[in-house]
Design a protein around this motif. Structure first.
Motif, PDB file in Angstrom:
ATOM      1  N   TYR A  36      18.768  -0.025 119.147  1.00  0.00           N
ATOM      2  CA  TYR A  36      19.873   0.924 119.126  1.00  0.00           C
ATOM      3  C   TYR A  36      19.411   2.248 118.532  1.00  0.00           C
ATOM      4  CZ  TYR A  36      22.687  -3.295 119.762  1.00  0.00           C
ATOM      5  OH  TYR A  36      23.216  -4.461 120.233  1.00  0.00           O
ATOM      6  N   THR A  37      20.096   3.312 118.936  1.00  0.00           N
ATOM      7  CA  THR A  37      19.870   4.603 118.301  1.00  0.00           C
ATOM      8  C   THR A  37      21.033   4.890 117.353  1.00  0.00           C
ATOM      9  OG1 THR A  37      20.984   5.783 120.097  1.00  0.00           O
ATOM     10  CG2 THR A  37      18.590   5.515 120.274  1.00  0.00           C
ATOM     11  N   LEU A  93      27.218   2.450 114.637  1.00  0.00           N
ATOM     12  CA  LEU A  93      26.031   2.703 113.815  1.00  0.00           C
ATOM     13  C   LEU A  93      25.974   4.181 113.446  1.00  0.00           C
ATOM     14  CD1 LEU A  93      23.569   0.489 115.888  1.00  0.00           C
ATOM     15  CD2 LEU A  93      24.921  -0.162 113.886  1.00  0.00           C
ATOM     16  N   ALA A  94      26.936   4.591 112.639  1.00  0.00           N
ATOM     17  CA  ALA A  94      27.113   6.010 112.334  1.00  0.00           C
ATOM     18  C   ALA A  94      26.292   6.428 111.114  1.00  0.00           C
ATOM     19  CB  ALA A  94      28.591   6.293 112.082  1.00  0.00           C
ATOM     20  N   ASP A  95      26.037   7.725 111.046  1.00  0.00           N
ATOM     21  CA  ASP A  95      25.348   8.280 109.881  1.00  0.00           C
ATOM     22  C   ASP A  95      26.105   7.983 108.600  1.00  0.00           C
ATOM     23  OD1 ASP A  95      23.231   9.409 111.308  1.00  0.00           O
ATOM     24  OD2 ASP A  95      24.394  11.197 111.784  1.00  0.00           O
ATOM     25  N   ILE A 129      16.614   3.080 115.871  1.00  0.00           N
ATOM     26  CA  ILE A 129      15.624   4.144 115.986  1.00  0.00           C
ATOM     27  C   ILE A 129      16.320   5.502 116.044  1.00  0.00           C
ATOM     28  CG2 ILE A 129      13.996   2.643 117.200  1.00  0.00           C
ATOM     29  CD1 ILE A 129      14.751   4.033 119.779  1.00  0.00           C
ATOM     30  N   THR A 130      15.566   6.537 115.757  1.00  0.00           N
ATOM     31  CA  THR A 130      16.021   7.918 115.921  1.00  0.00           C
ATOM     32  C   THR A 130      15.062   8.591 116.885  1.00  0.00           C
ATOM     33  OG1 THR A 130      16.852   7.924 113.656  1.00  0.00           O
ATOM     34  CG2 THR A 130      16.619  10.051 114.728  1.00  0.00           C
ATOM     35  N   THR A 570      10.355   7.487 123.106  1.00  0.00           N
ATOM     36  CA  THR A 570       9.816   8.445 124.076  1.00  0.00           C
ATOM     37  C   THR A 570      10.725   8.554 125.285  1.00  0.00           C
ATOM     38  OG1 THR A 570       7.563   7.945 123.356  1.00  0.00           O
ATOM     39  CG2 THR A 570       7.820   9.000 125.502  1.00  0.00           C
ATOM     40  N   SER A 571      11.218   7.409 125.769  1.00  0.00           N
ATOM     41  CA  SER A 571      12.080   7.397 126.950  1.00  0.00           C
ATOM     42  C   SER A 571      13.372   8.165 126.696  1.00  0.00           C
ATOM     43  CB  SER A 571      12.393   5.950 127.351  1.00  0.00           C
ATOM     44  OG  SER A 571      13.322   5.909 128.404  1.00  0.00           O
ATOM     45  N   ILE A 572      14.011   7.926 125.565  1.00  0.00           N
ATOM     46  CA  ILE A 572      15.276   8.604 125.260  1.00  0.00           C
ATOM     47  C   ILE A 572      15.040  10.095 125.051  1.00  0.00           C
ATOM     48  CG2 ILE A 572      17.165   8.755 123.604  1.00  0.00           C
ATOM     49  CD1 ILE A 572      16.874   5.737 123.168  1.00  0.00           C
ATOM     50  N   ARG A 573      13.950  10.439 124.374  1.00  0.00           N
ATOM     51  CA  ARG A 573      13.631  11.855 124.177  1.00  0.00           C
ATOM     52  C   ARG A 573      13.397  12.547 125.521  1.00  0.00           C
ATOM     53  NH1 ARG A 573       9.163  11.409 121.362  1.00  0.00           N
ATOM     54  NH2 ARG A 573      10.225  11.150 119.366  1.00  0.00           N
TER      55      ARG A 573
END
Length: 803
Positions: A36-37, A93-95, A129-130, A570-573
């Protein structure tokens, strides 16, 4: 090959092992993803089953689902409602939760499960991940150095041998002189990851006896014939070519061993001993008890007249799963034990099929599910399904746990099983042989059902059939209990009102049990004596049980897992760059909330107010509270002697910030401190019981502290309480209808579809439709579920999205 006869008069000790099984629950959570991001939602479906049959179990109604951070802290906790053994929920999954990149743990348990330690607590690791930042592994133990505590074992040549854990396990439990035995072994590093080893076994004279080498996940086995008066040790060579000396278990002079071999696709169990044992115990009566998940399915007794006795295990008597075979002597003392896995052909056919193998971005997909037995009859089953963007990674089926590997194996073995699905992947030809190695090592005498005869004892934690609100009424001065006090409780939640009554017992205790509500409700408690007068002090218990102790440690992922995380980032970026969008313009989860119908009332903490007054900040207010009340609230007469609604003859109930206040204390409140005034003068005032017979005036102050001289009311409590999680629906866009709010947002969702409740129709079929995102990618479809007779099911499929 002699067969063991069925015992006619089993001993008291053995009967103890067969007594009524306790009502043990097992929990499994199917999640929509494993990666998850920050900002995404984690969706889950809960399956609660009866541990002995794996059938859905309508037992506990409350499931605690917790999210643990890499720092071993509980950062979020859901109260999930279970109905018929099923439930669902989600975490945002919030900050605001303090979410950072790293390894997190999802765990789930009921209060009832706490009677059995942590053996049945469900645990699953997820990665957060971020994509636009570097991931930092949030663990103090995140390197591969050998800086760990010293081991008690006898090692040489390695300065810090405790960097590895290498154990040897004689089949059946013990080595016995002159009895040939299999000896299994398992090797892991400090983080619990398997390592490949090889080595040599030596006797007391330093003579090499046999060689060995791991063959699967650090496990293997070798044959050893222990000689009289000999001890054995192994020189183990690690992946770093270090040498470690490890003593094998002591050899026993007498005793019995159990072993199992497969012959012509049948499991042959052998009882072996030596001459010395036969001499001491001629014609020894031995009893064999074979159980699966604590239930006895086969029992036999035999007089042992030779050093070896073999029989065929009647597999048809057992359900699928791990069989625990225990050998008892005539005094009912366990002498040896062997774990065996029995696989069944469940004769069911569950399949997923898409109408195409390749789709255009944002195109509609139609997914067909068929669930039938081999005769074509529809299955009665409940499923959950997730469709996720792979983000360029090829997920190995063997690596992650699923409902099959968990309910049939992993939940019955202590400790973490590496790559649990490997043993249930039919494409792995050696999987059952390797599963047997797992049972010889990790399952060796550490089986959670070992204490089965004592599981019914010390059941201190109660089954929760609903939300319970309990407490005690004490005398205002002192702590003596007030018996026979009436306690009235009112719950206000989403226009619904529940009013309940109870009478305190000899200890002053009251209880409102098995209450069901979702979201936040306002609870009003009031107590009166036998004459109807307000009397006593309410002392409220905690509504929910405190979390169990945290034992999670976020170790550094293996290189393969780190490579996946890097690929996903890498994919999401790249998706962000490709669509030329900042992160805030991505189409993500949408929280759908219903719009309230407008009417003459406004929602209040105490239900719905008939009239609400909010002073304007910049307007001059009367200095006198009673003048303000008359201006603010229609049809109210307010003087220093009386505050009442014109429709009633008696005074109104006055609450200031939830505390009952009399007219004298009301006069001390400054009008500049008032934030809001509510009037409840109609039927809604019934929530206050007899106190609200003449309506209620509710005043909120800016500081929420009321009057500085307000008296504390002990006989009543007004407070918000949380019920079951108010579950959300997964949002899936409909591109057949233009939505102006979404036209400028790029659809790069990682979870395309999630549905926690899917049931086949009367023909065993169902169809699901949703729309794809707009990325060229591969989508994985993951279906998990369980049939009404306890067969766990996993089906996977995939398709392409391509422009």
């Amino acid at each position: 090959m002699p067969l063991i006869n069925i015992a006619q008069e089993p001993s008291d000790s053995i009967q103890k092992a067969k007594k009524t099984p306790p009502e043990i629950e097992k929990i499994y959570l199917h999640t929509d993803n494993n990666y998850y991001t920050v900002g995404e939602s984690l969706w889950y479906k809960a399956y609660s089953v009866y541990a002995y049959t794996n059938q859905l179990f309508d037992h506990s109604k409350i499931l605690y689902v917790e999210l643990l951070s890499p720092e071993s802290k509980i950062i979020s906790r859901n109260i999930t409602n279970l109905e018929g053994g099923l439930g669902h929920g989600d975490f945002i999954l919030a900050d605001s939760l303090g979410i950072k990149p790293g390894t997190y743990q999802l765990r789930a348990y009921t209060n009832w499960m706490r009677n059995y330690g942590d053996d049945f607590v469900f645990k699953k690791e997820i990665q957060i991940i971020t994509p636009n930042k570097e991931n930092v592994i949030l663990s103090k133990e995140n390197d591969n150095t050998k800086t760990v505590s010293k081991s008690k074992k006898d090692y040489s040549k390695v300065e810090d041998p405790a960097a590895f854990l290498i154990d040897f396990f004689p089949e059946g439990g013990s080595l016995v002189e002159e009895v040939i035995s299999n000896v299994a072994f398992k090797a892991t590093d400090f983080f619990g990851n398997p390592i490949d080893i090889k080595g040599t076994v030596y006797n007391s004279n330093d003579k090499p006896i046999t060689l060995f080498k791991s063959i699967h996940d650090g496990m293997g086995k070798f044959i050893l014939l222990p000689e009289k008066n000999q001890k054995y040790y192994a020189i183990v060579i690690t992946p770093d070519n270090d040498e470690i000396k490890i003593n094998l278990p002591e050899v026993q002079k007498t005793g019995y061993t159990l072993s199992m071999n497969s012959v012509d696709n049948k499991k042959v169990v052998s009882i072996k001993t030596n001459t010395a044992t036969l001499t001491q115990n001629p014609d020894a009566d031995l009893t064999l008890i074979c159980t699966t998940r604590g239930i006895t399915y086969f029992e036999g007794s035999q007089t042992l007249k030779d050093t070896k006795l073999s029989f065929i295990l009647p597999e048809e008597n057992f359900p699928e799963g791990i069989v625990q075979i225990t050998l008892y002597d005539k005094l009912s003392r366990p002498q040896s034990e062997r774990l065996v896995y029995i696989e069944k052909n469940n004769a069911i056919n569950v399949s997923l099929s898409t109408d195409k193998k390749q789709y255009a971005p944002k195109e509609k997909i139609n997914l067909s599910l068929s669930a039938k037995d081999k005769q074509g009859n529809p299955l009665i089953a409940n499923f959950s399904i997730a469709a996720t963007d792979t983000n360029g990674i090829t997920e190995n089926f063997d690596h992650k746990q699923n409902i099959c590997s968990y309910f049939l194996m992993a939940s019955d073995i202590k400790g973490k099983v590496h790559n649990p699905n490997y043993y249930f992947n039919y494409s792995n030809p050696a999987r059952l042989f390797h599963l047997d190695l797992l049972l010889l090592t990790q399952g060796w005498r550490d089986f959670v059902w070992k204490n089965f005869p004592n599981l019914n004892e010390n059941q201190n934690f109660k089954v929760e059939k609903g939300i319970s609100i309990t407490g005690k009424v004490e005398n205002l001065f002192g702590t003596t209990a007030k018996e026979n006090n009436q306690v009235q409780m009112t719950l206000l939640n989403n226009k619904a009102t529940a009013m309940l009554n109870d009478t305190t017992d000899v200890n002053g205790k009251f209880a409102f049990n098995n209450i069901d509500f979702k979201g936040t409700a306002t609870m009003l408690l009031n107590t009166t004596n036998q004459k109807g007068k307000n009397s006593g002090e309410i002392v409220l218990d905690s509504i929910y049980n405190q979390p169990i102790a945290v034992d999670f440690k976020a170790y550094k992922p293996l290189n393969e897992e780190e490579n996946k995380i890097t690929q996903i980032k890498t994919s999401i970026r790249n998706k962000n760059i490709l669509f030329n969008i900042p992160e805030e313009n991505q189409l993500r989860d949408v929280i759908i909330t219903a719009k309230k119908k407008k009417d003459d009332t406004t929602e209040s903490r105490y239900g719905f107010a008939d009239f609400t007054y909010i002073p304007e900040e910049n307007r001059t207010r009367p200095s006198n509270i009673f003048i303000l009340l008359q201006i603010a609230i229609p049809n109210l007469t307010a003087t220093a002697n009386s505050v009442r609604f014109n429709r009633y003859n008696g005074p109104a109930l006055i609450l200031v910030d939830g505390i009952e206040t009399d007219i004298n204390l009301l006069s001390s409140i400054s009008t500049d401190d008032i934030a809001k005034i509510e009037a409840i003068k109609g039927p809604g005032a019934a929530v206050f019981g007899s106190q609200g017979a003449n309506g209620a005036l509710i005043i909120y102050t800016k500081l929420g502290k009321g009057s500085a001289t307000s008296k504390k009311v002990f006989h009543s409590i007004a407070m918000p309480i949380n019920g079951y999680q108010n579950t959300r629906f997964f949002y899936s866009p409909d591109y057949s209808q233009l939505n102006p709010l979404e036209k400028d947002k790029a659809d790069i969702r990682n979870t395309l579809y999630w549905n926690p409740y899917i049931q086949p129709d009367e023909k065993g079929n169902t169809t699901i439709s949703y729309y794809n995102n707009e990325v060229d990618t591969t989508v994985n479809i993951d279906l998990e579920g369980i049939t009404n007779n306890g067969i766990p099911i996993v089906v996977k499929s995939s398709y392409q999205i391509k422009k």
